[in-house]
Write a protein that holds these residues in place. Structure first.
Motif, mmCIF file in Angstrom:
data_model
loop_
_atom_site.group_PDB
_atom_site.id
_atom_site.type_symbol
_atom_site.label_atom_id
_atom_site.label_comp_id
_atom_site.label_asym_id
_atom_site.label_seq_id
_atom_site.Cartn_x
_atom_site.Cartn_y
_atom_site.Cartn_z
ATOM 1 N N UNK A 1 -4.228 0.927 -6.435
ATOM 2 C CA UNK A 1 -5.175 -0.203 -5.546
ATOM 3 C C UNK A 1 -6.431 -0.113 -5.878
ATOM 4 N N UNK A 2 -6.765 1.211 -6.693
ATOM 5 C CA UNK A 2 -8.146 1.625 -6.899
ATOM 6 C C UNK A 2 -8.528 1.474 -8.416
ATOM 7 N N UNK B 1 0.862 -1.217 -0.217
ATOM 8 C CA UNK B 1 0.082 -0.004 0.002
ATOM 9 C C UNK B 1 1.001 1.356 0.146
ATOM 10 N N UNK B 2 1.942 1.210 0.942
ATOM 11 C CA UNK B 2 2.830 2.351 0.620
ATOM 12 C C UNK B 2 3.529 2.547 -0.326
ATOM 13 N N UNK B 3 3.936 1.561 -1.030
ATOM 14 C CA UNK B 3 4.632 1.656 -2.277
ATOM 15 C C UNK B 3 3.803 2.053 -3.520
ATOM 16 N N UNK B 4 2.416 1.336 -3.539
ATOM 17 C CA UNK B 4 1.832 1.613 -4.709
ATOM 18 C C UNK B 4 0.341 2.495 -4.677
ATOM 19 N N UNK B 5 0.385 3.194 -3.397
ATOM 20 C CA UNK B 5 -0.836 4.105 -3.350
ATOM 21 C C UNK B 5 -0.568 5.312 -4.087
ATOM 22 N N UNK B 6 -1.771 5.948 -3.887
ATOM 23 C CA UNK B 6 -1.890 7.204 -4.985
ATOM 24 C C UNK B 6 -0.602 8.159 -4.329
ATOM 25 N N UNK C 1 -5.631 -3.620 -10.937
ATOM 26 C CA UNK C 1 -5.442 -4.536 -9.612
ATOM 27 C C UNK C 1 -4.759 -5.945 -9.874
ATOM 28 N N UNK C 2 -5.434 -6.584 -10.922
ATOM 29 C CA UNK C 2 -5.069 -8.209 -10.951
ATOM 30 C C UNK C 2 -3.534 -8.206 -11.252
ATOM 31 N N UNK C 3 -2.957 -7.323 -12.020
ATOM 32 C CA UNK C 3 -1.695 -7.114 -12.413
ATOM 33 C C UNK C 3 -0.790 -7.071 -11.087
ATOM 34 N N UNK C 4 -1.239 -6.086 -10.330
ATOM 35 C CA UNK C 4 -0.790 -5.704 -8.899
ATOM 36 C C UNK C 4 -0.421 -7.132 -7.954
ATOM 37 N N UNK C 5 -1.711 -7.743 -7.942
ATOM 38 C CA UNK C 5 -1.790 -8.983 -7.302
ATOM 39 C C UNK C 5 -1.015 -9.999 -7.811
ATOM 40 N N UNK C 6 -0.893 -10.198 -8.952
ATOM 41 C CA UNK C 6 0.020 -11.168 -9.571
ATOM 42 C C UNK C 6 1.433 -10.827 -9.439
ATOM 43 N N UNK D 1 -5.542 -14.481 1.973
ATOM 44 C CA UNK D 1 -4.788 -13.400 2.809
ATOM 45 C C UNK D 1 -4.247 -12.078 1.944
ATOM 46 N N UNK D 2 -3.654 -12.290 0.663
ATOM 47 C CA UNK D 2 -3.083 -11.401 -0.027
ATOM 48 C C UNK D 2 -4.266 -10.329 -0.720
ATOM 49 N N UNK D 3 -5.438 -10.916 -0.930
ATOM 50 C CA UNK D 3 -6.368 -10.167 -1.768
ATOM 51 C C UNK D 3 -7.221 -9.464 -0.741
ATOM 52 N N UNK D 4 -7.292 -10.228 0.432
ATOM 53 C CA UNK D 4 -8.134 -9.577 1.512
ATOM 54 C C UNK D 4 -7.581 -8.472 1.882
ATOM 55 N N UNK D 5 -6.347 -8.467 2.162
ATOM 56 C CA UNK D 5 -5.464 -7.173 2.655
ATOM 57 C C UNK D 5 -5.499 -6.075 1.865
ATOM 58 N N UNK D 6 -5.773 -6.558 0.431
ATOM 59 C CA UNK D 6 -5.395 -5.118 -0.415
ATOM 60 C C UNK D 6 -6.683 -4.744 -1.185
ATOM 61 N N UNK D 7 -7.469 -5.561 -1.195
ATOM 62 C CA UNK D 7 -8.771 -4.970 -2.111
ATOM 63 C C UNK D 7 -9.870 -4.099 -1.265
ATOM 64 N N UNK D 8 -10.875 -3.676 -2.105
ATOM 65 C CA UNK D 8 -11.645 -2.726 -1.370
ATOM 66 C C UNK D 8 -12.965 -2.799 -2.470
ATOM 67 N N UNK D 9 -14.046 -2.380 -2.220
ATOM 68 C CA UNK D 9 -15.200 -2.656 -3.320
ATOM 69 C C UNK D 9 -14.891 -1.944 -4.551
ATOM 70 N N UNK D 10 -14.030 -0.991 -4.421
ATOM 71 C CA UNK D 10 -13.778 -0.360 -5.775
ATOM 72 C C UNK D 10 -13.176 -1.386 -6.798
#
Lengths: 569, 306
Positions: free
Chosen positions: B160-161, B136-141, B166-171, B241-250
């Motif tokens: 992240x938004x 989040x700190x690296x890739x946040x806005x 987003x899928x690319x970031x996760x992978x 655990x990865x996705x749960x900690x990074x995703x949001x409704x957006x």
């Protein structure tokens, strides 16, 4: 030859273990079932300790307690061992241990897990009536009707009675009182909190008629000014920040856009009656207008560009760092949230406003009469202790001055405003009109009409003392918090009530229907996802919202509405 | 006489192997206790499970939860998201791990080799709860990556938004976290290749590329096939655990996967039977894929995994 056999063997072992890992989901569920047999043994433990109790020694009480993040205790005190707990233990001859403690949503998960294991603590708080119902259906909790009648003090009963039966009705299942309900007074609107020290510094003026009401345009203008002038020279200033869920089912939802929606006549996440039909507020035409406003703000850059990924803690940090000077929230956020702003900047001051609609009225909705419930395990031999704890905290502690003299450390807890969640039961039991009743005492005391001693409740006495100290220039954080929450927050609600500025909606509070059980989570997902996308411009307001309403009805919404209508008949 | 001797040897051999059987026993015990016995819980998927009634007294409802699952409006999208992310992680993770193993094997300084290997596989041991805040700190806005973009005159990307990124970031972050660790097994495969083959190839004038292509890779093939088949079983789990900690409704559109969806609907909503039904489906798909991968490798390369 030998080697290839070995490779094969490892292959098989790894294959089998991976397959098992794949079934882990189902195996977890099964292990939770194994726990239900374990509950019998914990019940037996209680039996032993309570027998000891009848001989005059200490009764052990295990609890499930919902805690709050960032609560500051005096040195060494914790949720499990603090002045309130020590007083209860001493008074009632019990020993309280916490079987589990958790914050916010995590707590509900703990309750879910305990429920699925069929193994609950002697007493615990649950947040919804559905959980009470599930506990009742699973025969895990005790009927409190008898002990309530016998042990509850007259004052406690009168408090519950002030809801004219609505409070007790909620927790009555087949004629039995299955939980001790927390009462829920009306919380008032989601107040617009604006940094008044910044407004002063920049020479801004709103609400010239001093009625506490401002308009959506006023908020927009102030946000723009704050962003342009950046009074604290912060990096990355943000006009207005909202939580990812955008709207809240509570009228006073903190960090939500509720007040904008209400000012436009929309009641998001609310079941209500309109022209004789049951409707869901989030699907109304007015909601679309509210989203259009937020989406416009996003495009103009007034709304946080990171809305959707900005978490609750992130928004608190924005306020504390002086990056943002406007926020929405309930009247008591100065006590537990905005105090973080004061902690970093003692010059910070907030003013409280309500958002009015086009007719100058402040729209708001009534709350359900109860919120938060204490349930007692069926295996616990002394259900009366739950009632005694309630008497102690919601009658004696409120009304008796002697109790505070007897327990000076509790007195200092009250004076320092240590959060109420540190009491054994994290629920409130207040009479229906308590918020404004209490405030009228406080107001008269601050005006000098009555003395501190004449103020009726001990909490208000300590509020009066710390607010007077703050007004005399004492920079204590409690004084700042209480001044803002009472003399700004409650004062606003008081003014609006006096001047008859509120326009109240009484929503429907339906029981969970079968379709809600299966489809509501999915509908909520649809709503949250669509709304945030509309606001961030991913989808068009007009067509996106229309599509949402169609989908919502098709995916079970219509069905739920007809089920609620049936309930009402 | 001959037979007697033979028999005697087997008995002796069996006795000497007894100790090994004992060593296997504790592992086997735990395997049965924690993995086989809980499988009984599969029944739950066919019931309306009520915890207090227990596993054997809850009402049977047949395939209700399976039908409900496939009627959910979002299920197609969610399975698609899950497979895209899981396949992406698998393919890119394997390519990177294999390439890294081959390159690492070329390093002749032992100290360097060990150091690089350790550094690269350390992230594997960090929990996603911790790494999520790093990401989040690296890739946040306002994060470092976007600050770099602004400094070289590019537009900010809301990693992240944004449903597209987003899928690319996760992978990407998962591959970064895991490739070092999974390269260990490939490295082992490389070292087991007969050096004689490399020598012969060098004698025949094969370049480094030729040797990698014609000696190293074919030598690793059985392991590569094995790993592919193993990974295929988890095609329907994209890493909770990865996705749960990074995703949001957006980013639900592309980031909501089976695990997170079932978690929100099933566990938080306390629909145990539904959760069990999804889990069972996933296991069946995993097993079917494993069996077909095995059959396929047998057909193509004449080697069996098991």
């Amino acid at each position: 030859m030998r080697k290839s056999f070995l490779t094969k063997l490892t292959g098989i072992t790894v294959a089998v273990s991976l397959l098992l890992a794949a079934t882990a989901c189902s195996s977890q569920d099964a292990s939770s079932n194994a726990g239900s047999e374990g509950s019998a043994s914990s019940g037996a433990d209680n039996g032993v300790s309570s027998e000891a109790g009848s001989e005059g020694s200490i009764i052990k009480v295990s609890m499930g307690r919902q805690t709050l993040q960032n609560v500051t205790f005096p040195d060494g005190d914790t949720y499990e061992d603090n002045a309130y707990i020590r007083m209860a233990e001493n008074k009632l001859n019990i020993d309280i241990t916490d079987e589990f403690e958790a914050n916010g949503d995590d707590y509900d998960r703990q309750v879910s897990l305990a429920l699925s294991a069929g193994d609950i603590p002697d007493m615990m708080k649950v947040n919804t009536l559905d959980e009470v119902q599930e506990l009742y259906e699973n025969d895990l909790i005790a009927d409190l009707t008898g002990v309530y009648e016998e042990y509850a003090s007259d004052y406690l009963k009168s408090v519950y009675d002030s809801y004219e039966g609505r409070a007790m009705e909620n927790v009555t299942f087949d004629g039995m009182m299955m939980a001790l309900p927390g009462t829920n007074t009306d919380s008032g609107p989601s107040i617009v909190w604006i940094r008044s020290d910044w407004m002063e510094q920049l020479g801004l003026n709103i609400d010239e008629d001093q009625d506490g009401c401002i308009t959506i345009e006023d908020v927009e203008a102030i946000a723009k000014e704050f962003m342009d002038k950046n009074p604290e020279n912060a990096e990355n200033v943000v006009g207005i920040a909202l939580a990812p869920w955008l709207t809240s089912g509570d009228p006073d939802g903190t960090f939500s856009m509720n007040s904008i929606a209400y000012a436009l006549g929309a009641f998001p996440k609310t079941w209500m009656e309109k022209d004789g039909n049951v409707v869901y507020g989030s699907t109304s035409e007015e909601m679309k207008q509210a989203l259009a406003v937020a989406s416009g703000w996003f495009q103009e850059g007034i709304l946080d560009p990171q809305v959707g990924t900005r978490t609750w803690d992130d928004i608190t940090a924005l306020l504390a760092n002086g990056q943002c000077g406007i926020t929405f929230g309930t009247w008591h956020i100065p006590d537990w949230l905005l105090n973080n702003v004061y902690a970093l900047n003692s010059n910070a001051k907030f003013e409280a406003y309500a958002l009015a609609d086009a007719n100058g009225k402040v729209n708001c909705k009534h709350n359900n009469a109860t919120a938060g419930y204490i349930v007692v395990s069926k295996d616990f031999d002394h259900p009366e202790i739950a009632i005694q704890i309630a008497n102690l905290f919601y009658d004696e502690l409120v009304n008796s001055k002697e109790l505070l003299e007897e327990y000076p450390e509790v007195a200092s807890y009250v004076a320092d405003g240590v959060d109420g969640s540190s009491r054994p039961f994290n629920i409130e039991v207040n009479s229906y009109t308590s918020l404004l009743d209490d405030y009228s005492d406080l107001e008269r005391c601050l005006n000098g009409e009555i003395t501190v001693e004449e103020v009726r409740t001990s909490e208000q006495r300590s509020n009066a003392t710390s607010i007077s100290a703050y007004l005399e220039g004492n920079e204590d954080a409690t004084g700042w918090s209480k001044y803002h929450s009472r003399s700004k927050g409650v004062e606003l609600i008081q003014t609006l009530t006096e001047k008859n500025q509120f326009s109240w909606l009484t929503p429907i509070f339906p029981q969970t229907t079968p379709t809600m059980e299966t489809n509501l989570a999915n509908l909520e997902k649809l709503e949250e996802e669509t709304f945030i996308k509309i606001v961030t411009g991913d989808i068009d307001v007009e067509s996106g919202f229309e599509q949402f309403v169609t989908d919502w009805n098709k995916q079970g919404g219509e069905q739920i509405i007809s089920e609620i209508a049936e309930q009402l008949q | 006489m001959e037979g007697m001797k033979n028999k005697k040897r087997t008995a002796a051999k069996r006795r000497s192997e007894m100790s090994y059987h004992f060593m296997v026993f504790p592992g086997l015990f735990f395997l049965i206790l924690f993995s086989y016995i809980p499988m009984v819980g599969v029944i739950m998927a066919f019931q309306d499970f009520v915890p207090a009634k227990g596993l054997f007294k809850s009402e049977f409802v047949g395939l209700k939860h399976f039908i409900y699952m496939f009627q959910l409006p979002d299920i197609g999208k969610i399975i698609r998201n899950t497979m895209v992310i899981a396949l992406g992680k698998m393919i890119f993770g394997m390519i990177l791990a294999i390439a890294f193993a081959i390159l690492l094997n070329e390093i002749r300084i032992k100290f360097m080799k060990k150091t690089v290997q350790t550094i690269v596989y350390l992230p594997h041991f960090l929990s996603w709860v911790v790494l999520a805040s790093v990401v989040t700190n690296l890739f946040g806005l306002d994060g470092s990556v976007n600050q770099f973009f602004t400094s070289i005159g590019l537009d900010k990307i809301n990693f992240l938004g944004s449903s597209k990124v987003f899928p690319g970031l996760i992978i990407g972050t998962d591959v970064w976290k895991e490739f070092g660790y999974s390269s260990v097994i490939y490295l082992a495969a490389i070292t087991s290749i007969d050096p004689g083959l490399h020598e012969a190839a060098t004698m025949d004038g094969a370049s480094w590329w030729k040797r990698v292509w014609n000696v190293t890779i074919p030598g690793m093939l059985p392991i590569i096939l094995l790993m592919t088949a193993m990974n295929l079983t988890s095609i329907l789990s994209a890493g909770f655990d990865q996705i749960y900690n990074l995703y949001s409704p957006i980013v639900y559109e592309t980031g909501d996967v089976l695990d997170t969806y079932v978690y929100r609907i099933g566990l938080v909503g306390r629909q145990y039977s539904f959760g069990a039904a999804v889990g069972l489906c996933r296991s069946i798909v995993g097993m079917a894929l494993l069996l077909s991968a095995n059959a396929l490798t047998k057909k193509l390369t004449d080697q069996k995994i098991f």
